[in-house]
Scaffold this active site. Structure first.
Site, PDB file in Angstrom:
ATOM      1  N   GLU A   1      10.524  -9.109 -28.458  1.00  0.00           N
ATOM      2  CA  GLU A   1       9.984  -7.874 -28.725  1.00  0.00           C
ATOM      3  C   GLU A   1       9.472  -7.554 -30.282  1.00  0.00           C
ATOM      4  O   GLU A   1       8.552  -7.005 -30.439  1.00  0.00           O
ATOM      5  CB  GLU A   1      11.319  -6.833 -28.687  1.00  0.00           C
ATOM      6  CG  GLU A   1      12.047  -6.750 -27.325  1.00  0.00           C
ATOM      7  CD  GLU A   1      10.976  -5.949 -26.409  1.00  0.00           C
ATOM      8  OE1 GLU A   1      10.004  -5.363 -26.757  1.00  0.00           O
ATOM      9  OE2 GLU A   1      11.113  -6.517 -25.256  1.00  0.00           O
TER      10      GLU A   1
ATOM     11  N   HIS B   1       3.190  -8.753 -24.696  1.00  0.00           N
ATOM     12  CA  HIS B   1       3.671  -9.683 -23.375  1.00  0.00           C
ATOM     13  C   HIS B   1       3.014 -10.163 -22.409  1.00  0.00           C
ATOM     14  O   HIS B   1       3.131 -11.270 -21.893  1.00  0.00           O
ATOM     15  CB  HIS B   1       4.861  -8.532 -22.732  1.00  0.00           C
ATOM     16  CG  HIS B   1       6.084  -7.710 -23.845  1.00  0.00           C
ATOM     17  ND1 HIS B   1       6.711  -8.724 -24.276  1.00  0.00           N
ATOM     18  CD2 HIS B   1       6.467  -6.703 -23.774  1.00  0.00           C
ATOM     19  CE1 HIS B   1       7.728  -8.025 -24.980  1.00  0.00           C
ATOM     20  NE2 HIS B   1       7.535  -6.779 -24.860  1.00  0.00           N
TER      21      HIS B   1
ATOM     22  N   HIS C   1       1.667  -3.428 -27.936  1.00  0.00           N
ATOM     23  CA  HIS C   1       2.940  -4.096 -27.887  1.00  0.00           C
ATOM     24  C   HIS C   1       3.344  -4.764 -26.458  1.00  0.00           C
ATOM     25  O   HIS C   1       3.344  -5.877 -25.999  1.00  0.00           O
ATOM     26  CB  HIS C   1       4.195  -3.249 -28.002  1.00  0.00           C
ATOM     27  CG  HIS C   1       5.539  -3.670 -27.919  1.00  0.00           C
ATOM     28  ND1 HIS C   1       6.305  -3.976 -28.917  1.00  0.00           N
ATOM     29  CD2 HIS C   1       6.082  -3.911 -26.650  1.00  0.00           C
ATOM     30  CE1 HIS C   1       7.468  -4.478 -28.388  1.00  0.00           C
ATOM     31  NE2 HIS C   1       7.306  -4.626 -27.049  1.00  0.00           N
ATOM     32  N   GLU C   2       2.771  -3.928 -25.354  1.00  0.00           N
ATOM     33  CA  GLU C   2       2.892  -4.294 -24.060  1.00  0.00           C
ATOM     34  C   GLU C   2       1.927  -5.489 -23.856  1.00  0.00           C
ATOM     35  O   GLU C   2       1.995  -6.419 -23.034  1.00  0.00           O
ATOM     36  CB  GLU C   2       2.620  -3.054 -23.124  1.00  0.00           C
ATOM     37  CG  GLU C   2       3.733  -2.194 -23.189  1.00  0.00           C
ATOM     38  CD  GLU C   2       5.065  -2.533 -23.110  1.00  0.00           C
ATOM     39  OE1 GLU C   2       5.213  -3.730 -22.248  1.00  0.00           O
ATOM     40  OE2 GLU C   2       6.047  -2.063 -23.608  1.00  0.00           O
TER      41      GLU C   2
END
Lengths: 200, 350
Positions: free
Chosen positions: B253, B180, B176-177
């Site tokens: 997100e 980003h 997930h990070e």
């Protein structure tokens, strides 16, 4: 009589367009071929690391598994076969016979490692050994890295093969020797899932 | 599989966002102009004849030019200042949050696992390896990505996250990070915060105008009214700016969750990690948590915002998006820490 130079010009123009078109296709194919070759290089790094880790693992396990010589030897043999197959695959990434050979050798290695880990379940001392713990973490991680880079490689091969087979570029592939690339498949069903090497 | 499509989507979102913000700034300039035109008009023609707003001559090119130049330069200067201040590398942000740089050769099993998982996800995402930080003081499960260029990117995780998550769950969170980082979310956020700060500057100037002339003139000073107008316009601008910022953050997100599944091909891992957060919590103790909340894996503040202001979609929505068959309870079977239900954290609103 004035029409002939015009016709010649138009023909020349069309020829020029055709040449530019072929150059475009050619460059596109080269770009895609380099992309999957680079993707293979990423796999190769991880495979090498894995082949380096396995002897250490066998060495550590040997002290506890003295009665399981056969399993340990099978792992070492499979590791050696896979390592030599990987040299061939690295020389010609995407070559069907080399990739199939590597895929087969990796499947065998995965199977024999699986047996080793299943066996070590019965030896609590071995499971608690800190060297063994850290080796199995490293091996699990390397396994995942091989998996993820294999994904990238297979995606790149698919893009290349598709571009190679679609209509206009299919005309030039044989003339310029763009061979079909082979996916890196590890056949065995149990290999589909990541190796269970967790001792936690 | 095709993260080029995701990148295209991210660019599209950015365009929409820029359009919204340009509209917001145009609205601000227009309001400032209308307010000052009305105030000047009222204060100048007020004394003599009957205070009829004659024909409402609001079009005053000279005043319009001044307002456009004045407002734009305040917002842009403020925005530039804040952007530069925020454009520290990922390491600076991570250290400000109390992060400890992970020793690459650490023999601690948890730290090794973390380093390995970050390496795996770097391969899966096709992004250079970032620096890894651990927030040892935070026992909840959370993680963040910082830095606006791949070269100075950093990924951090709380001590709780490092210890409580298993390999698969950690992969989901770290993946997930990486999304980003890959999609340039940090850059987008820094720019929005810059513009928001520019609007704050506008309100601050309004306050200065209101108070500085308070003693001298006698209420007829137009500057005072303009100051008042700027405060109101600034407040409205900040409110709507925050709404746009929060809406965008929630979209990023969800995009990052989807990308994490794409990298790991393992929705169960991420889903279990989110459920674990539902049990353990995701609070961040650092005083800088508020300004960095948008870059965390899950809301790091104690009090959830009202839905429109939330930087993260509700946990339930995120889990359902990955795993439609989820039963709706956070206590999944086989959990190692099913300690006490009183520790159940704030559930997201809505």
């Amino acid at each position: 009589m004035t029409s002939s130079p015009i016709i010649i010009l138009v023909l020349l123009g069309l020829l020029l367009l055709a040449v530019i078109f072929v150059i475009e296709l050619y460059n596109k194919l080269v770009k895609l071929r380099n992309r999957f070759k680079n993707a293979y290089a990423q796999i190769d790094v991880q495979l090498k690391r894995r082949y380096d880790l396995i002897p250490n693992l066998v060495e550590t396990a040997k002290a506890y598994l003295s009665h399981e010589r056969g399993t340990l030897e099978a792992v070492v043999a499979a590791r050696n076969t896979a390592a030599s197959a990987s040299v061939g695959a690295a020389a010609t990434p995407g070559d069907p016979s080399a990739m199939k050979k590597l895929g087969g050798a990796e499947s065998l290695l995965g199977g024999s490692l699986g047996r080793l880990f299943a066996l070590s379940e019965a030896y609590p001392d071995l499971k608690a050994n800190t060297t063994m713990l850290s080796l199995s973490e490293e091996l699990a991680s390397t396994e995942n890295k091989v998996g993820f880079s294999r994904q990238a490689y297979n995606d790149a091969v698919m893009l290349y093969n598709t571009q190679r087979e679609v209509f206009p570029s299919s005309l030039i592939t044989s003339a310029f020797n763009f061979a079909a690339a082979e996916l890196f498949v590890i056949e065995q069903a149990e290999q589909r899932e990541p190796q269970k090497v967790s001792f936690a | 599989m095709d993260f080029f499509a995701h990148q295209a989507q991210a660019r599209q979102h950015t365009t929409v966002l820029v359009v919204y913000f340009v509209i917001a700034i145009v609205c601000i300039i227009a309001s400032v102009y209308i307010a000052s035109a009305m105030i000047f008009h009222a204060t100048q023609t007020q004394a003599p004849a009957g205070a009829v707003w004659t024909g409402f001559v609001l079009w005053d090119p000279q005043l319009f030019l001044y307002v456009v130049i004045g407002t734009l330069s305040v917002v842009l200067a403020g925005g530039l200042y804040k952007t530069l201040a925020l454009s520290k590398g990922g390491s600076a942000v991570a250290e400000a949050l109390g992060g400890r740089l992970l020793d690459i050769d650490s023999v601690n099993p948890d730290e090794r696992k973390l380093r390995n998982v970050v390496e795996e996800m770097a391969i899966a995402a096709g992004v250079p390896m970032p620096k890894i930080y651990v927030l040892d003081n935070d026992a909840g499960i959370n993680a963040f990505a910082a830095g606006h260029a791949p070269q100075d990117a950093a990924i951090g995780i709380t001590g709780g996250g490092m210890r409580l998550l298993d390999r698969d769950e950690l992969q989901g969170v770290i993946g997930h990070e990486f999304s980003h980082l890959l999609n340039g979310d940090m850059r987008i956020n820094i720019r929005i915060m810059g513009v928001l700060f520019g609007i704050v500057c506008l309100a601050v100037i309004g306050r200065l105008l209101l108070y500085s002339r308070g003693g001298g003139g006698r209420g007829r000073n137009p500057m005072m009214f303009i100051g008042l107008a700027l405060i109101v316009i600034g407040a409205l601008g900040i409110f709507f700016g925050r709404l746009i910022q929060a809406a965008l953050s929630r979209q990023r997100e969800l995009l990052a969750d989807a990308s994490a599944v794409q990298f790991t091909r393992n929705p169960a891992g991420l889903s279990r990690a989110l459920q674990k957060i539902g049990r353990v919590g995701s609070q961040i103790g650092s005083v800088h948590a508020a300004e960095a909340n948008h870059m965390f894996f899950e809301n790091g503040l104690s009090k959830p915002f009202i839905g429109w202001m939330a930087t993260h979609p509700p946990l339930e929505q995120r889990i359902r998006a990955i795993d439609p068959s989820w039963t709706g309870t956070f206590d999944d079977t086989g959990a190692t820490n099913n300690s006490d239900p009183s520790m159940k954290p704030n559930q997201e609103p809505l």
